[in-house]
Design an enzyme around this catalytic site. Structure first.
Site, short mmCIF file in Angstrom:
data_model
loop_
_atom_site.label_atom_id
_atom_site.label_comp_id
_atom_site.label_asym_id
_atom_site.label_seq_id
_atom_site.Cartn_x
_atom_site.Cartn_y
_atom_site.Cartn_z
N SER A 50 22.75 -8.83 7.30
CA SER A 50 21.71 -9.09 8.29
C SER A 50 22.36 -9.25 9.65
CB SER A 50 20.97 -10.38 7.92
OG SER A 50 20.23 -10.84 9.03
N TYR B 61 20.08 -19.47 5.85
CA TYR B 61 20.07 -18.01 5.68
C TYR B 61 21.25 -17.37 6.41
CZ TYR B 61 18.36 -13.18 6.16
OH TYR B 61 18.23 -11.82 6.12
#
Ligand SMILES: [Zn+2]
Length: 696
Positions: A572, A585
């Site tokens: 990501s 995250y």
């Protein structure tokens, strides 16, 4: 008044062919052909007698009218006056006899049909008549069964010479009702479509009853009884999964192969038997098996009770010996004239396509592996070997199984027209012969990745904790890209046993894996003070530990296969750049991205590449965004949360319209066996053109 039209000759022929093909003991895959002669009206409006005959490249079970070629009989019949004709002369000649253009190339067995004076002809490679055709002294046995209705033709390679010999023999024997071609097959006929079919079926039944009665009377155990006892179903699967990647690596030396495993009764009965070591050295049970099974299978020298390591060692020794033996066979026969009907000798082309590795591997107590360029062709090899086992069983009761000599086998395997077909085949697609395992496959990026590589030939292991979602995807892939191309497997990436079991299923389905896409994910947002320990742990469990577990199993698997490999991580933007309200995250994603680089360092020595794709904010079809994040984004655009995808798809501003297909394209680049082979340890940002270093 209703006008009921009678079915055309061709429509009847299609129906009869499909009925014959529906029973694989009558017509093996791709083998055999059927014909009918009919009065038609040609393009000039003139009546013409036409031979409708199944063309090359179709299977009787699935033929349609388009699978048949029509030839003018008045052009075909004069050939009977000739003494000899080479294969290529025959093919060239028949190309001039077409009733309608654009139909399939006539097969090498076309003249078998054309020369016979009967309106309907079936040529099959039925098991039951091949009991005689492939038996020592089979002619006398067949004579006992059929009397003087039988014409027996000694083995001769299919082509003009065989067709002429059969035609002359039938003309000289008006009582004949069937022809058995030694070591090859059966020809039957009839005045009508119905009588032809009835004759084929009753001839085969008569042979079967005759031989079964003989087998029962002899009272001998099938294949001499057991040499080894079989393992339990669970033990068979476990050990087969353990050695599948080893075997796949061994047989993929020239080209990657897809493997198929099975442990059905007849394969096990044969592999475990006293007679298997002798019978597996004899040769193929029918010429048209050769291209798919080679003359011999590899019977592995291993006994149940020894462990998987010992089996892996036996596979290595067995494949090495097989390859050496096959190369001897090639060398011993390479100066052979491949077309005795040609005026000048024809030799194997120097660039002939050959792969010396076994297509069928029998492991006593465990089962049978077959190989092919894809799952379908691996299945064809297996189907044909079932036929071989059935024929061997019957032939053993009729005097002993015999096969083509090495020279005869070679002439079929390296038949110039077969080689020509191989060379004319369209080039293989980028991911052909490759198996791609994707985690989180049911989600947006996962399913887009599966579709992207399947479209270019990949076989897919779609894994997800949501099995129903993975099954839906696999069904779609099998429907669109061919049966057998994808399997669905439940995998919880945070569970060691679940990960191991999923790789085992992949090994049993395809024999191995070439690409692993580590994609399973989740996302959540919360300020640090609002982040629960459970939320923190969940992010780290899936994104760090989960990626570790899948990679570790993948490395073990790829090292056993010893053909390199390829891992692609989906990380990501947050792996590189700090994100507000997403500490759990982002830090777990950072660990994941660094894991990929560590593994790139370790993988190089094994030919394993590891690269990372960094998507930025892909919402369309995504399952990872939880409702709070979605609500926050939706509020930014002033829309309802369920309208967010639409906003993202419509916005053309760079950075906000990234789709799962965009990520899949980047994955395909890193997963490619050609485009990025010299790159590892890299990160490719798919950020819509807004650099990941500048978070919006
Ligand atoms: Zn044939």
């Amino acid at each position: 008044m209703t006008n009921i039209s009678t079915p055309t000759t061709l429509a009847q022929l299609v129906a009869r062919s499909r009925k014959l093909g529906a029973d694989r003991s009558i017509a093996n895959w791709g083998g055999g052909n059927t014909s009918a002669k009919a009065e038609e009206v040609d393009f000039r409006g003139r009546p013409a007698r036409i031979l409708w005959v199944k063309g090359s490249g179709s299977d009787l079970a699935t033929v349609t009218e388009a699978s048949f070629t029509g030839l003018y009989l008045e052009d075909v019949l004069p050939l009977l006056e000739r003494e000899r004709m080479s294969d290529s002369e025959m093919v060239d000649y028949l190309a001039h006899c077409f009733y309608e253009p654009g139909r399939p190339r006539p097969s090498i067995e076309t003249l078998l049909h054309g020369f016979l004076p009967f309106p309907h002809v079936d040529h099959t490679h039925a098991d039951a008549t091949n009991y005689f055709a492939c038996a020592e002294g089979g002619e006398a046995q067949a004579r006992d069964c059929f009397g003087d209705e039988l014409i027996w033709i000694p083995y001769r390679r299919p082509g003009f010479g065989l067709a002429r010999e059969v035609a002359l023999a039938v003309r000289a024997n008006p009582r004949a009702k069937l022809v058995i071609l030694a070591k090859h097959g059966l020809i039957t006929w009839g005045e009508t479509d119905e009588t032809c079919y009835a004759s084929t079926i009753s001839t085969i039944a008569q042979a079967r009853d005759f031989v079964e009665e003989r087998i029962a009377r002899a009272g001998r155990a099938v294949f001499g009884g057991f040499r080894v006892t079989t393992l339990s179903a669970e033990e068979r699967r476990t050990i087969a999964a353990q050695v599948a990647p080893v075997l796949r690596g061994l047989v993929s030396e020239e080209k990657r192969q897809i493997l198929r495993f099975e442990d059905g009764d007849d394969a096990l009965t044969f592999a475990n038997s006293q007679d298997a070591p002798r019978l597996t050295k004899i040769g193929a049970a029918c010429p048209d098996h050769l291209v798919h099974t080679k003359p011999w299978p590899l019977l592995v020298d291993w006994m149940p009770g020894q462990d998987g390591e010992a089996l892996a060692a036996s596979l290595r020794a067995g494949v090495t010996a097989y390859v050496a033996n096959y190369r001897r066979y090639l060398e011993a026969n390479e100066r052979q004239n491949l077309d005795p009907d040609a005026a000048a000798p024809i030799y194997r082309a120097s660039d002939a396509i050959s792969d010396p590795h076994p297509r069928v591997t029998l492991i006593p107590g465990v089962g049978m592996f077959t190989t092919g360029k894809d799952a379908m062709m691996a299945d064809v090899s297996a189907q044909l070997y079932h036929r071989a086992i059935a024929v061997m069983r019957g032939a053993e009761a009729c005097g002993g199984f015999i096969s083509l000599s090495d020279a005869e086998s070679y002439a079929v395997e390296y038949w110039p027209l077969e080689q020509y077909k191989l060379k004319m085949a369209p080039p293989e697609r980028e991911f052909a012969r490759h198996v791609v395992l994707v985690t989180g496959a049911a989600g947006g990026i996962g399913s887009a990745t599966c579709r992207r590589v399947a479209q270019d030939g990949a076989h897919i292991v779609a894994t997800d904790i949501d099995l129903a979602g993975a099954e839906q995807l696999a069904a779609y892939l099998n429907q669109h890209f061919g049966a057998g191309r994808a399997i669905a497997v439940k995998m919880d990436v945070t569970n060691e046993e679940s990960v191991r079991a999923a790789f085992e299923q992949a090994a049993l389905a395809f024999g191995g894996i070439d690409v692993i896409v580590n994609n399973a994910g989740l996302a959540s947002s919360a300020s640090i003070t609002e982040t629960s320990l459970a939320q923190w742990n969940k992010n780290w469990n899936v994104l760090a530990t989960g990626y570790f577990l899948v990679s570790r199993e993948g490395f073990r698997f790829l090292q056993a296969q010893a053909r390199g490999g390829n891992l692609v991580f989906i990380a990501s933007k947050n792996a590189l750049v700090a994100g507000k309200n997403a500490a759990a995250y982002s830090t777990a994603k950072a660990a994941e991205a660094h894991l990929a680089r560590c593994l790139a360092e370790e993988g190089g020595q094994f030919g394993i590449r590891v690269n990372t794709v960094n998507p930025d904010a892909v919402l369309a079809g995504s399952r990872i965004w939880d409702s709070s994040w979605r609500q926050e984004r939706a509020a930014t655009y002033g829309v309802a949360p369920d309208q967010l995808e639409e906003v993202y798809r419509k916005r053309t501003t760079l950075g906000v319209n990234i789709l799962p297909e965009d990520i899949a394209e980047a994955v395909a680049f890193f997963a490619s066996p050609t485009r990025s082979v010299k790159s590892t340890g890299n990160i490719l940002n798919v950020d819509g053109g807004v650099a990941a270093a500048y978070p919006r």
